[in-house]
Design a protein around this motif. Structure first.
Motif, PDB file in Angstrom:
ATOM      1  N   GLY A 537       0.805  -1.120   0.063  1.00  0.00           N
ATOM      2  CA  GLY A 537       0.055  -0.091  -0.054  1.00  0.00           C
ATOM      3  C   GLY A 537       0.767   1.247   0.059  1.00  0.00           C
ATOM      4  N   MET A 538       1.966   1.215   0.548  1.00  0.00           N
ATOM      5  CA  MET A 538       3.059   2.290   0.742  1.00  0.00           C
ATOM      6  C   MET A 538       3.578   2.513  -0.386  1.00  0.00           C
ATOM      7  N   ILE A 539       4.070   1.401  -1.214  1.00  0.00           N
ATOM      8  CA  ILE A 539       4.811   1.547  -2.427  1.00  0.00           C
ATOM      9  C   ILE A 539       3.795   1.953  -3.711  1.00  0.00           C
ATOM     10  N   TRP A 540       2.571   1.240  -3.574  1.00  0.00           N
ATOM     11  CA  TRP A 540       1.622   1.614  -5.094  1.00  0.00           C
ATOM     12  C   TRP A 540       0.358   2.473  -4.404  1.00  0.00           C
ATOM     13  N   PRO A 541       0.348   3.201  -3.829  1.00  0.00           N
ATOM     14  CA  PRO A 541      -0.673   3.976  -3.496  1.00  0.00           C
ATOM     15  C   PRO A 541      -1.912   4.099  -4.281  1.00  0.00           C
ATOM     16  N   ALA A 542      -1.572   4.215  -5.543  1.00  0.00           N
ATOM     17  CA  ALA A 542      -2.575   4.674  -6.524  1.00  0.00           C
ATOM     18  C   ALA A 542      -3.283   3.446  -6.892  1.00  0.00           C
ATOM     19  N   VAL A 669      -2.193   6.130   6.915  1.00  0.00           N
ATOM     20  CA  VAL A 669      -1.945   4.674   7.725  1.00  0.00           C
ATOM     21  C   VAL A 669      -0.501   4.610   7.779  1.00  0.00           C
ATOM     22  N   ALA A 670       0.151   3.988   8.931  1.00  0.00           N
ATOM     23  CA  ALA A 670       1.592   4.032   8.940  1.00  0.00           C
ATOM     24  C   ALA A 670       2.101   2.868   9.378  1.00  0.00           C
ATOM     25  N   PRO A 671       3.322   2.595   9.454  1.00  0.00           N
ATOM     26  CA  PRO A 671       3.995   1.227   9.983  1.00  0.00           C
ATOM     27  C   PRO A 671       3.271   0.905  11.055  1.00  0.00           C
ATOM     28  N   ALA A 672       3.094   1.908  12.194  1.00  0.00           N
ATOM     29  CA  ALA A 672       2.580   1.750  13.628  1.00  0.00           C
ATOM     30  C   ALA A 672       1.666   2.691  13.844  1.00  0.00           C
ATOM     31  N   LYS A 673       1.188   2.909  14.854  1.00  0.00           N
ATOM     32  CA  LYS A 673       0.217   4.023  15.494  1.00  0.00           C
ATOM     33  C   LYS A 673       1.115   5.404  15.566  1.00  0.00           C
ATOM     34  N   ALA A 735       6.665  15.912   5.624  1.00  0.00           N
ATOM     35  CA  ALA A 735       7.702  15.287   5.292  1.00  0.00           C
ATOM     36  C   ALA A 735       8.434  14.053   6.034  1.00  0.00           C
ATOM     37  N   TYR A 736       8.311  14.444   7.246  1.00  0.00           N
ATOM     38  CA  TYR A 736       8.960  13.631   8.153  1.00  0.00           C
ATOM     39  C   TYR A 736       8.095  12.345   8.485  1.00  0.00           C
ATOM     40  N   LEU A 737       6.929  12.549   8.375  1.00  0.00           N
ATOM     41  CA  LEU A 737       5.774  11.492   8.429  1.00  0.00           C
ATOM     42  C   LEU A 737       5.938  10.395   7.210  1.00  0.00           C
ATOM     43  N   GLN A 738       6.155  11.210   6.096  1.00  0.00           N
ATOM     44  CA  GLN A 738       6.154  10.498   4.897  1.00  0.00           C
ATOM     45  C   GLN A 738       7.322   9.288   4.944  1.00  0.00           C
ATOM     46  N   TYR A 739       8.456  10.184   5.274  1.00  0.00           N
ATOM     47  CA  TYR A 739       9.891   9.447   5.422  1.00  0.00           C
ATOM     48  C   TYR A 739       9.921   8.414   6.395  1.00  0.00           C
ATOM     49  N   TYR A 740       9.037   8.352   7.410  1.00  0.00           N
ATOM     50  CA  TYR A 740       8.812   7.455   8.285  1.00  0.00           C
ATOM     51  C   TYR A 740       8.097   6.200   7.852  1.00  0.00           C
ATOM     52  N   ARG A 741       6.868   6.699   7.137  1.00  0.00           N
ATOM     53  CA  ARG A 741       6.186   5.758   6.401  1.00  0.00           C
ATOM     54  C   ARG A 741       6.891   4.779   5.323  1.00  0.00           C
ATOM     55  N   ARG A 778       4.072  12.553  -2.153  1.00  0.00           N
ATOM     56  CA  ARG A 778       3.912  11.190  -2.277  1.00  0.00           C
ATOM     57  C   ARG A 778       2.880  11.135  -1.077  1.00  0.00           C
ATOM     58  N   LEU A 779       2.847  11.697  -0.015  1.00  0.00           N
ATOM     59  CA  LEU A 779       2.037  11.368   1.207  1.00  0.00           C
ATOM     60  C   LEU A 779       0.605  11.977   0.610  1.00  0.00           C
TER      61      LEU A 779
END
Ligand SMILES: Cc1cc2nc3c(=O)[nH]c(=O)nc-3n(C[C@H](O)[C@H](O)[C@H](O)COP(=O)(O)OP(=O)(O)OC[C@H]3O[C@@H](n4cnc5c(N)ncnc54)[C@H](O)[C@@H]3O)c2cc1C
Ligand code: SF4
Length: 814
Positions: A537-542, A669-673, A735-741, A778-779
């Motif tokens: 889902g993170m790699i292919w969001p579309a 949605v993220a790797p964790a809460k 940007a920070y949250l997307q980098y974490y994602r 991207r986010l």
């Protein structure tokens, strides 16, 4: 008319489900299977609760079969819904929620419950046993508020509970009725060595103590002993033994003594009803360890599958303490008696003790402390009943029998000479030959792969060193070099390799990843399925379609499952700001659906607790509010203080900023809460510096702090940057949250991620504005594609059907 017979399992635990696994392998289409479980969880590894408490493993990691396993195998499961009545004449069981299921064959596998000493005050708040996930969670929660814990019982379970509580930062005292620890498994010298070792770890002991009363008003305050001394404590964990759960069987008229009485084929006294596991009593013994229960399960499965089988003849058991830094092993008859002889070595300097008990030239028992490498081979000798006359000393000292001294055989020699049928993993009954088969014929070249293929070392982990040595023995030097841990036992690929391969090869579904990357478990497991679902889902969001079956219950039903099987509903309340109209709407829904509790959460929202699953879509519809994702690996809350709108100290508008961030990220949605907070001045009333990302206003600027955590392991956030404008706060946050994602491992909170990669790495990655803007873009693409899950279910009849009341879903529909 269907000729498939109906099989009902009462008890969704280790022995019962192991039996079902065997039946599915031996006769996959023989039965329509229905499982009732008193706990709201899927089948999990109870042994590993000690590791969960000690902080080494998460609850999600100990799931043996997740919900998709039941679905994939056509099993109708009723979690959190115990059987309360059995009608053996009509061959029917009735659950607490009123579900009725008829059976041709019934398996009782209700396990045991922790024995709570019937002392005055034992019913006070803060007095618990150590048996299930709920007990574990109670202890973890208590450690947040209280300091002192007492564990009654210095046996294996008590010491594992005590070690866990120490890890949670509590001051722990173990109270034991006898003069030395683990007296049911160890002799005096080993017990004393164990005590010394644990004292060095910070554990305190009160031995030869008899508890008389537990005092306190509502909650426990102290324990009084028969010698009238008193120990102050805030929590009491009773680990004084277990009692088989037999009430249901007794009421149904089955023959019951300590456990449900069974013959060598696990038949009870009523035809068509079998019992297996801790609730069963075989030849006068109700076992309390998994190895014998799994042996029973195999015999029962073969009988029910119509395969030939020898009867179960009873087991010799061995135990291993799962406390890090302490190696203890005990098996068989470890105490001396008139007809036994024993040999022992004791090395107080290195803290090693070894003892073998012999009878008529055979090994009948062993105790090892400090060095338990030989545990598996000694256990094998005990079980085989082989005559070892003349070889005793060599076996104990680990030297060849023709040599009076020397260093003994190397690990490689020991692995080579180990008999093929020797059981290496006692918990799961895995032999050396099955491990060899996994390595040589099934391509398992990692510990994880062997674990997943054979289950060796998948439970207590005590045999891990031997399994690793066998891996080297079979795989040889060349393959041995490639040995590394994958994201789980199904693969040797780690997270970064998987993400790279998905991108490079354009893999688009979970199944495709597993096929192309050669998963050794075709269906994957509860760890890799949800992680692959997230990475895709993170790699292919579309284009990626979320796979519902790869998610945990909470995320599949978009609500948190509670300990009684009901759910909680948390609508989104942006920035913690609500209105009279919204509050009236919530109140009306709570009244209409008889919601037992409405509670403020720590994240400034309202939680409707105790909701029945079938009411979830109706409640969401009537609330007409977005999901608060209170159950998911997603943005949870953005906590705000009142800021300069009302507070005289406030320098910036924290409420406006918090709402703005939450509105943007509300479906992330993220790797964790992920939890955010915004404070309007450095007084930091929104506790922003223990959040995944905290924004704190200072004079004329904003500080962004990252990687904080307020959970079991508190971690202060670190300063990522200081920016001047509101627009910059947004840019850096997204940007920070997307980098974490894009870079964290699935299930890795920001605190753990920052600790692993380092703040400097993240700062460097984000310093270039173009990079930041690309991340934000991207986010935004992802967020633009994500829909509100509650709304989606309300509007889609097919999805809505998943919430059909349990009682309406006939057990026979599969
Ligand atoms: C903390 C801890 C550590 C342990 N460590 C080890 C170890 O290192 N090695 C080892 O060999 N063993 C260990 N054990 C013991 C091991 O976990 C048990 O022997 C094993 O789980 C028993 O399996 P079972 O299926 O008989 O019972 P369980 O696993 O307890 O399963 C029984 C299930 O039935 C459910 N149930 C009960 N009544 C009903 C009903 N009426 N309707 C529906 N469901 C019902 C129960 O809620 C439970 O979920 C440990 C146990 C604990 C608690
Ligand atoms: S953090 Fe500052 S602005 Fe916010 S409520 Fe506290 S004192 Fe007021």
């Amino acid at each position: 008319m269907s000729t498939t017979k109906k099989l009902v399992l009462v008890g969704n635990g280790m022995a019962g489900i192991r039996t079902i696994e065997h039946i599915l392998k031996l006769a996959p289409h023989a039965y329509e299977i229905t499982v009732f479980g008193a706990e709201p969880h899927p089948n999990y590894n109870r042994i590993m609760l000690s590791s969960v408490l000690a902080g080494g493993t998460s609850i999600e990691d100990i799931v043996i079969n997740d919900w998709s396993w039941y679905e994939d195998n056509g099993i109708q499961v009723y979690p959190g819904d115990p059987i309360v009545r059995m009608d053996t004449k009509r061959k029917e069981v009735v659950s607490r929620n009123g579900v009725r299921a008829t059976y041709d064959e019934l398996i009782m596998a209700t396990g045991s419950q922790a024995f709570i000493l019937p002392l005055p005050g034992a019913d006070k708040e803060g007095v618990i046993g150590f048996r299930d996930i709920k007990d574990c969670e109670t202890m973890m929660a208590a450690s947040q508020t209280y300091r002192k814990a007492a564990v009654i019982g210095g046996g294996l379970l008590g010491l594992e509970a005590a070690r866990g509580l120490l890890n949670l930062g509590m001051d722990v005292t173990v109270i034991h009725i006898n003069g030395h620890l683990m007296d049911r498994n160890l002799d005096l010298p080993a017990g004393l060595m164990l005590q010394r070792e644990l004292e060095e770890q910070g554990m305190k002991f009160l031995l030869n103590k008899h508890t008389e009363e537990i005092t306190g008003k509502h909650r426990v305050k102290a324990i009084r002993f028969t010698d009238q001394t008193v120990l102050e404590t805030d929590l009491v964990v009773m680990a004084v033994g277990i009692r088989p759960q037999v009430e249901l069987a007794r009421q149904a008229g089955l023959d019951v003594s300590r456990g449900v009485i069974v013959d060598d084929y696990m038949n009870t006294s009523i035809p068509g009803i079998s019992a297996v596991g801790e609730c069963a009593e075989h030849r006068g013994i109700a076992y309390g360890l998994v190895a014998p229960l799994y042996e029973q399960g195999m015999v029962l499965a073969k009988r029910l599958a119509g395969a030939a089988t020898e009867g179960y003849e009873g087991s010799v058991t061995s135990t291993k303490l799962k406390v890090s830094g302490v190696d203890v092993f005990s098996a068989g008859q470890f105490k001396d008696s008139a007809d036994t002889r024993s040999i022992r070595i004791q090395d107080d300097v290195d803290g090693i003790y070894k003892k073998m008990v012999l009878k008529d030239g055979k090994l009948v028992g062993a105790v090892l402390f400090g060095d338990t490498t030989d545990g598996a081979s000694l256990f094998s000798l005990i079980k085989s009943g082989e005559n070892i006359s003349g070889r005793e000393r060599a076996i104990l000292l680990g030297v060849p029998s023709d040599s009076g001294s020397g260093s003994g055989p190397s690990i490689a020699e020991r692995m080579a000479s180990m008999p093929d049928d020797e059981i290496v993993c006692g918990c799961n009954g895995v032999t050396k030959a099955s491990i060899g088969d996994a390595v040589l014929n099934k391509g398992c070249n990692t510990l994880g792969a062997i674990k997943s293929c054979t289950k060796a070392s998948a439970s207590c982990g005590g045999c891990k060193p031997i399994v690793e040595s066998l891996l080297v023995h079979y795989a040889g030097d060349a393959v041995g070099e490639q040995v590394k841990e994958g994201i789980c036992g199904c693969t040797s690929y780690d997270r970064d390799e998987i993400v790279a391969q998905i991108k490079e090869m354009g893999l688009k579904t979970v199944k495709e990843v597993m096929n192309v990357l050669g998963w050794n478990e075709p269906e994957g497991c509860s760890k890799c399925r949800p992680s692959l679902n997230y990475y895709l889902g993170m790699i292919w969001p579309a284009e990626y379609e979320d796979e519902r079956v790869s998610k945990f219950t909470n995320e599949r039903y978009h609500a948190n499952i509670q300990k009684d099987g009901t759910y909680s509903v948390i609508p989104r309340i942006y920035g913690g700001v609500t209105s009279p109209a919204e509050l009236m709407k919530i109140a009306a829904v709570a009244e209409k659906y008889d919601v037992p509790m409405v509670k403020f959460t720590g994240g400034q929202r309202l939680d409707l607790l105790g909701v029945q699953k079938e009411n979830l879509p109706k409640i969401w519809e009537e609330l007409d509010m977005p999901s608060g994702f209170g159950y998911g690996k997603a943005l949870r809350t953005v906590k705000t203080c009142v800021g300069n709108t009302f507070c005289r100290f406030g320098t910036q508008d924290s409420i406006e900023m918090g709402i703005r961030l939450e509105k943007k990220l509300d479906k992330m949605v993220a790797p964790a809460k992920v939890k955010l907070a915004v404070s309007g001045c450095p007084r930091n009333c929104a506790e922003a510096t223990i959040k995944d990302l905290g924004v704190v206003a200072i004079d004329g600027a904003w500080e962004l702090h990252v990687g904080g955590n307020g959970g079991v392991k508190v971690r202060a956030a670190e300063l990522l940057c200081t920016v001047k404008t509101d627009a910059e706060v947004e840019e850096w946050t997204y940007a920070y949250l997307q980098y974490y994602r894009e870079n964290a491992r699935w299930n890795e909170r920001t605190a753990a991620w920052i600790e692993r990669v380092g703040l400097d790495h993240v700062k460097k990655a984000l310093e270039d504005r173009d990079v930041r803007l690309a991340l934000v873009e991207r986010l935004e693409l992802t967020l633009g594609r994500t829909v509100d899950p509650w709304k989606e279910i309300i509007e889609n009849d097919k999805l809505r059907k998943n919430f059909t009341p349990l009682a309406d879903a006939q057990p026979t529909t599969h």
